[in-house]
Design an enzyme around this catalytic site. Structure first.
Site, PDB file in Angstrom:
ATOM      1  N   LYS A 145       0.897  -7.470 -11.508  1.00 13.46           N
ATOM      2  CA  LYS A 145      -0.378  -8.109 -11.854  1.00 13.46           C
ATOM      3  C   LYS A 145      -1.546  -7.366 -11.213  1.00 13.46           C
ATOM      4  CE  LYS A 145      -2.906 -11.445 -13.542  1.00 13.46           C
ATOM      5  NZ  LYS A 145      -3.138 -11.346 -15.002  1.00 13.46           N
ATOM      6  N   GLU A 198       3.607  -5.086 -23.853  1.00  9.81           N
ATOM      7  CA  GLU A 198       3.960  -5.431 -22.474  1.00  9.81           C
ATOM      8  C   GLU A 198       4.855  -6.650 -22.363  1.00  9.81           C
ATOM      9  OE1 GLU A 198       0.754  -6.446 -19.727  1.00  9.81           O
ATOM     10  OE2 GLU A 198      -0.455  -7.173 -21.366  1.00  9.81           O
ATOM     11  N   GLY A 251       0.839  -1.191   0.000  1.00  6.49           N
ATOM     12  CA  GLY A 251       0.000   0.000   0.000  1.00  6.49           C
ATOM     13  C   GLY A 251       0.874   1.241   0.000  1.00  6.49           C
TER      14      GLY A 251
HETATM   15  C1  F6R Z   1      -2.503  -6.223 -19.082  1.00  6.33           C
HETATM   16  C2  F6R Z   1      -3.110  -6.304 -17.752  1.00  6.33           C
HETATM   17  C3  F6R Z   1      -3.504  -5.032 -17.089  1.00  6.33           C
HETATM   18  C4  F6R Z   1      -4.786  -5.238 -16.255  1.00  6.33           C
HETATM   19  C5  F6R Z   1      -5.092  -3.965 -15.450  1.00  6.33           C
HETATM   20  C6  F6R Z   1      -6.393  -4.069 -14.695  1.00  6.33           C
HETATM   21  O1  F6R Z   1      -2.265  -7.480 -19.609  1.00  6.33           O
HETATM   22  O2  F6R Z   1      -3.257  -7.348 -17.197  1.00  6.33           O
HETATM   23  O3  F6R Z   1      -3.662  -4.004 -18.012  1.00  6.33           O
HETATM   24  O4  F6R Z   1      -5.825  -5.545 -17.111  1.00  6.33           O
HETATM   25  O5  F6R Z   1      -4.046  -3.728 -14.556  1.00  6.33           O
HETATM   26  O6  F6R Z   1      -6.377  -5.105 -13.780  1.00  6.33           O
HETATM   27  P1  F6R Z   1      -7.709  -5.697 -13.155  1.00  6.33           P
HETATM   28  O7  F6R Z   1      -8.467  -6.323 -14.252  1.00  6.33           O
HETATM   29  O8  F6R Z   1      -7.218  -6.688 -12.141  1.00  6.33           O
HETATM   30  O9  F6R Z   1      -8.450  -4.544 -12.545  1.00  6.33           O
END
Ligand code: F6R
Length: 598
Positions: free
Chosen positions: A593, A478, A98
């Protein structure tokens, strides 16, 4: 982003913590560290990968410990900035995920009181604050420390003198794992799966204590009961299962993901989403909020909703919406988030809920923060997605959006029920269509070898495949580090044409819908500027292959489902290109991620 894990039990903590840290790697990190308590606290940390840490660290004896993967926000990745962080006495250690917003003023205050800081991190103020308030009761000290803190945190605190872990959560993810005479706290479930599938999802504001055989959650100074959940994901699902990379495995799982997600909802739609919300809002504008790849799914949703339902819809990026979206009023928002922990998306959801808007979350992670903020959640059944680059979660999000449009169709009128039935038929064919792409990827491999020697690539699409051009470009950049831009094909001539040359390939994402003729013209315009063109076309197409350099043929589907087959082909294109360039496919540099900071 940062991952934290804590263990307390009968076994040696070090191997368990290192094993779980490796499972948290996918969140993205640049340094890592571990602390184990026995008579004192022993710490080992550095700006290295978990495997290197495991190899280099001395044996740390003890059955209580904490560990951390850090994604730098305050201070560069370095040994001194890596977590765990200690107080002045080195008898307390903290791991934190955080951001502490008021860390600068706290640091100045604590320094004036005699505390010595050694790192540049915001986290170190927590360890000194706990030290300040520690008089033999760790949970009281943590609670007092956190009352001084503004910001987001999931923390685990360890004291040399007490056989317990103290945890706290606010705006960052934290789950408790319940074992047999051992317990855990962790950023997310994959870190626990090899040890337990029994978990407690914590809420913002929870503080608690974990010992070898007890778990106590405290809120507003009172002990409360939090429900235990059984995780349905298996440990095997979070393994590579013979594939070279998680990304390839996850791409190959997509036929099953489509089946699982659809199977879940097409059986009992009414029970999943309270249709009253939809009836209430009628044909008022809908808002869709999401970041990154999930935003691209949201954009496909916008096209589907506007095209098929004739309901106005807006897809917005929360990091922008949160600062300018106040004038837009809507009574129903769909928030799309794989992890359910993306800080910007959560902030927008909270803001909208406070304004009286209903929020439906589309998420892959049971119990995630987004699912607790939302009025209703529609789960994607993608299983754990480990590769940083989202693949199967995107396809599962599309499935949920198609399904939502079907449900809406039924809500609006009986006439639309026929369209819903047609859609269902088309959806049910998708697993085999996707399987065909996976089984016949030689043309994609050839295109990937070709692309891998270029440094700039454009992706162009129209209509419902415009978001897919964006997604194709995002996937390529990416993981292969090739500069790639997604464009609405009609926009290329409003600027990007200046960059077109024989060294700038363009990937054209084509569908046999009302955009087809315009795409054909755009491809010819690009070719006239000597830029090589790779086209994704349906197997029925005989025109485009004659005018482009390379072709990837995808199975014939109704054009509204072309985003699914086109995306799978583009995922493989990005994957093979990155492999050809020897990139770190599952854990691309600088990426996380789960993006838990604004
Ligand atoms: C790209 C990727 C990111 C996520 C983004 C949103 O491959 O994985 O662009 O899509 O960080 O993440 P979520 O869906 O977990 O809110």
């Amino acid at each position: 982003m940062c991952g934290i894990i804590g263990y307390i039990g009968k076994r040696q903590a070090q191997p368990i913590l290192l094993h779980s840290l490796a499972k948290l790697e996918y969140r993205g990190y640049d340094s890592c560290g571990i602390a184990v308590a026995s008579s004192g606290i022993q710490i080992y940390k550095d700006a290295v990968r978990v495997a290197e840490l495991a190899k280099a660290s001395p044996q740390l004896d003890g059955t209580i410990g904490i560990a951390h993967t850090r994604w730098a926000t305050h201070g560069e990745p370095s040994q001194v900035n890596a977590h765990p962080h200690c107080d002045c006495t080195s008898r307390l250690a903290v791991v934190h995920n955080g951001v502490i917003n008021n860390y600068q003023s706290l640091r100045e205050q604590l320094t004036s009181e005699g505390h010595k800081f050694i790192s540049e991190t915001d986290t170190e103020v927590i360890s000194h604050l706990v030290e300040k308030y520690y008089h033999g009761n760790l949970e009281k000290a943590v609670a007092a420390a956190l009352s001084d803190v503004e910001g987001s945190y999931a923390i685990i605190v360890l004291a040399a003198d007490e056989p317990k872990l103290v945890f706290a959560k606010k705006d960052s993810p934290l789950v408790i794992g319940i074992g047999d005479r051992e317990n855990f706290a962790a950023s997310d479930v994959p870190a626990l799966l090899d040890y337990t599938n029994r978990v407690i999802y914590l809420e913002d504001g929870d503080i608690g204590v974990v010992t070898e055989d007890s778990i106590k959650v405290i809120r507003d100074s009172k002990e409360i009961a939090r429900e235990e959940h059984k995780v349905l994901w298996s440990a095997e699902q979070a393994q590579k299962g013979g594939y070279e990379h998680f990304m390839l495995k996850e791409i190959h799982e997509q036929p099953k993901v489509i089946r699982d997600t659809l199977g879940e909802y097409t059986q009992v739609p009414q029970q999943i989403v309270d249709l009253e919300i939809m009836r209430d809002t009628g044909k008022e504008p809908l808002l869709i909020l999401a970041c990154g790849t999930s935003y691209h799914a949201g954009l496909v949703g916008k096209y589907l909703i506007e095209e098929l339902l004739r309901v106005p819809a807006r897809a917005e990026i929360p990091s922008e919406f949160n600062y300018h979206g106040h004038s837009f009023t809507t009574r129903l928002t769909i928030a799309v988030t794989q992890s359910g922990e993306t800080a910007d998306t959560l902030k927008a959801m909270k803001m909208l809920k406070e304004a009286g808007c209903k929020v439906i979350a589309i998420s892959n992670v049971v119990g995630s923060t987004a699912t607790r903020i939302a009025d209703q959640t529609i789960y994607t059944r993608a299983g754990p997605e480990i590769s940083v680059a989202a693949t199967k979660s995107f396809i599962a999000q599309l499935m949920v959006l198609y399904w939502l449009v079907m449900v809406y169709s039924k809500v609006y009128s009986k006439a639309d029920a026929k369209r819903a039935a047609d859609m269902l038929l088309g959806l049910r064919q998708l697993p085999s269509k996707v399987q065909q792409i996976l089984d016949n990827d030689s043309a994609i491999l050839k295109c990937a070898k070709y692309l891998s020697s270029y440094e700039n690539v454009f992706f162009a699409g129209r209509g419902i495949n415009f978001p897919i051009a964006l997604e194709g470009a995002l996937k390529l950049k990416e993981i292969s580090y090739i500069h790639a831009e997604g464009y609405a094909a009609g926009e290329l001539k409003h600027g990007p044409f200046a960059l077109l040359s024989a060294d700038t390939p363009v990937v054209a994402v084509v569908a046999k819908d009302n955009t087809y003729e315009a795409m054909l013209t755009n491809i010819k315009e690009v070719k006239a500027r000597r830029a090589p063109v790779i086209a994704l076309v349906g197997e029925e197409d005989e025109t485009i292959e004659k005018i482009v350099d390379l072709v990837i043929t995808v199975p014939r589907v109704n054009a509204i489902f072309s985003p699914v087959v086109n995306t799978v082909a583009l995922q493989l294109l990005a994957y093979y290109t990155a492999r050809q360039r020897g990139c770190s496919i599952d854990f691309p540099r600088n990426l996380a991620k789960s993006v838990t900071v604004e």
